[in-house]
Motif scaffolding. Sequence first.
Motif, PDB file in Angstrom:
ATOM      1  N   ALA A  31       0.830  -1.211   0.000  1.00  0.00           N
ATOM      2  CA  ALA A  31       0.000   0.000   0.000  1.00  0.00           C
ATOM      3  C   ALA A  31       0.861   1.256   0.000  1.00  0.00           C
ATOM      4  CB  ALA A  31      -0.925  -0.005   1.221  1.00  0.00           C
ATOM      5  N   LEU A  32       1.947   1.251   0.768  1.00  0.00           N
ATOM      6  CA  LEU A  32       2.849   2.401   0.810  1.00  0.00           C
ATOM      7  C   LEU A  32       3.544   2.623  -0.528  1.00  0.00           C
ATOM      8  CD1 LEU A  32       4.449   1.911   4.356  1.00  0.00           C
ATOM      9  CD2 LEU A  32       2.765   3.642   3.660  1.00  0.00           C
ATOM     10  N   VAL A  33       3.940   1.517  -1.176  1.00  0.00           N
ATOM     11  CA  VAL A  33       4.581   1.617  -2.499  1.00  0.00           C
ATOM     12  C   VAL A  33       3.610   2.201  -3.516  1.00  0.00           C
ATOM     13  CG1 VAL A  33       5.552   0.299  -4.425  1.00  0.00           C
ATOM     14  CG2 VAL A  33       6.235  -0.229  -2.079  1.00  0.00           C
ATOM     15  N   LEU A  34       2.376   1.699  -3.517  1.00  0.00           N
ATOM     16  CA  LEU A  34       1.362   2.209  -4.443  1.00  0.00           C
ATOM     17  C   LEU A  34       1.039   3.671  -4.160  1.00  0.00           C
ATOM     18  CD1 LEU A  34      -1.087  -0.845  -4.583  1.00  0.00           C
ATOM     19  CD2 LEU A  34       0.325   0.021  -6.457  1.00  0.00           C
ATOM     20  N   LEU A  35       1.035   4.032  -2.883  1.00  0.00           N
ATOM     21  CA  LEU A  35       0.757   5.425  -2.512  1.00  0.00           C
ATOM     22  C   LEU A  35       1.869   6.345  -3.024  1.00  0.00           C
ATOM     23  CD1 LEU A  35      -1.333   7.094  -0.912  1.00  0.00           C
ATOM     24  CD2 LEU A  35       0.182   6.884   1.083  1.00  0.00           C
ATOM     25  N   ALA A  36       3.109   5.883  -2.896  1.00  0.00           N
ATOM     26  CA  ALA A  36       4.242   6.673  -3.373  1.00  0.00           C
ATOM     27  C   ALA A  36       4.195   6.829  -4.888  1.00  0.00           C
ATOM     28  CB  ALA A  36       5.546   6.008  -2.945  1.00  0.00           C
ATOM     29  N   ILE A  37       3.854   5.730  -5.590  1.00  0.00           N
ATOM     30  CA  ILE A  37       3.745   5.776  -7.055  1.00  0.00           C
ATOM     31  C   ILE A  37       2.629   6.730  -7.472  1.00  0.00           C
ATOM     32  CG2 ILE A  37       3.162   4.424  -9.113  1.00  0.00           C
ATOM     33  CD1 ILE A  37       4.515   2.021  -7.767  1.00  0.00           C
ATOM     34  N   HIS A  38       1.525   6.679  -6.728  1.00  0.00           N
ATOM     35  CA  HIS A  38       0.370   7.520  -7.052  1.00  0.00           C
ATOM     36  C   HIS A  38       0.733   9.009  -6.989  1.00  0.00           C
ATOM     37  CE1 HIS A  38      -3.845   8.813  -7.201  1.00  0.00           C
ATOM     38  NE2 HIS A  38      -3.566   9.614  -6.168  1.00  0.00           N
TER      39      HIS A  38
END
Length: 411
Positions: A205-212
């Motif tokens: 979730a943190l990785v996806l949030l950073a990518i977003h």
Amino acid sequence: MKNQSITSNIDWICVLIYIALVVLGWLNIYSSSLSSEEGTSDKQLIFILFAIPLIFTVLYVDGKFYEKYASIIFAVSLISLLGLFAFGKTIAGQRCWYAIGSFTLQPSEFAKAATALALAKYLSDPQINLKEFNRQIQALAIVFLPVMLILPQPDPGSALVYSIFIIVLYREGLPGWYVGTGFAIILLFVLTLVLETYVVILFAALVLLAIHFKSRLADRNILRSFLILALISGFVFSVSFVFDHVFKQHHRDRFNIVLGKAVDDKGFGYNTNQSEIAIGSGGWLGKGFLEGTQTKGGFVPEQHTDYIFTTVGEEWGFLGASVVISLFVILLLRIIYLAERQKTKFSRVYGYSVAAILFLHFFVNIAMVAGVFPTIGIPLPFFSYGGSGLWGFTILLFIFIKMDANKVNEW
């Protein structure tokens, strides 16, 4: 203009490295099997001698033959794999061989070259565009057809080799998200075995949030991010079930040992533990040819096959192991260099397939022996004992050497 001889224009760098690897392989097989009475090194020498006329036969055939009849060669290889279910010989629980008297032949070793030819034939069609979904499915189907016949034998090691074709497809235009997804699945699988499930999901979730937030404003799509996280969560929750109910016990044991979750130096971890001891005891310069105590004592099971690199490490040391690794790396780089110089797409795709197959075998085998990967039945090319393996790799390599020699006449 026709070639004056079958050796005209061939790349001698590849040939000389091949000879060096085969000779070094035989020396290490000789050492690792010296304490046994099976005549393993004598049999391997016979396999090497039979490889010589095989090489000349491959070089004698015109390079265009392999492109013209690639589909037929692939079909024959599939039939040979299918025939194992009716006529194959079972050894150690695997129905992977045809037996003719005391001689056995493993068709999966030859199917690699056949699959590479079929894939090269398909992708060389000018109308094929791997940006199109239906073309992607067709290309992947070529790769997975032999896999579907090899897995039930069961031979997961040989089946795993075909996964490396994804790199070849990526080189030829397959969208990068296929490769990225593959690596992500492997990473998530391993992390889930090591960490708690909720930790892995939180990390994702943190990785996806950073990518977003790092994406351009126009590319941000919160719904897509949530959908990806939902898929990741579903996969992560399924890992435990697959690991506990789909994997067999010996597979679970090997993963647990490599991941440090279990210690079993006398059971499933015995091979890995002994191979690490053998390689570590070699030091910088090794104990000397035929002087390896682990090797002479037969402490490493299957040392002349999948664990042959332990003999290299123990008797030839860090220096000898570095030489062997360097030879493989030079050969791989040379094949890629030659592949980029090909004048036909067919030859280029096949060249990349050769490099990819050799790389996976080389990398996984040494990682397995070093205890980085779990034990998988993947031999070291040109080193591990076996006629089918040696001949399969020889055919794979020399078909490309012939194609490269023929490129002079393809203007």
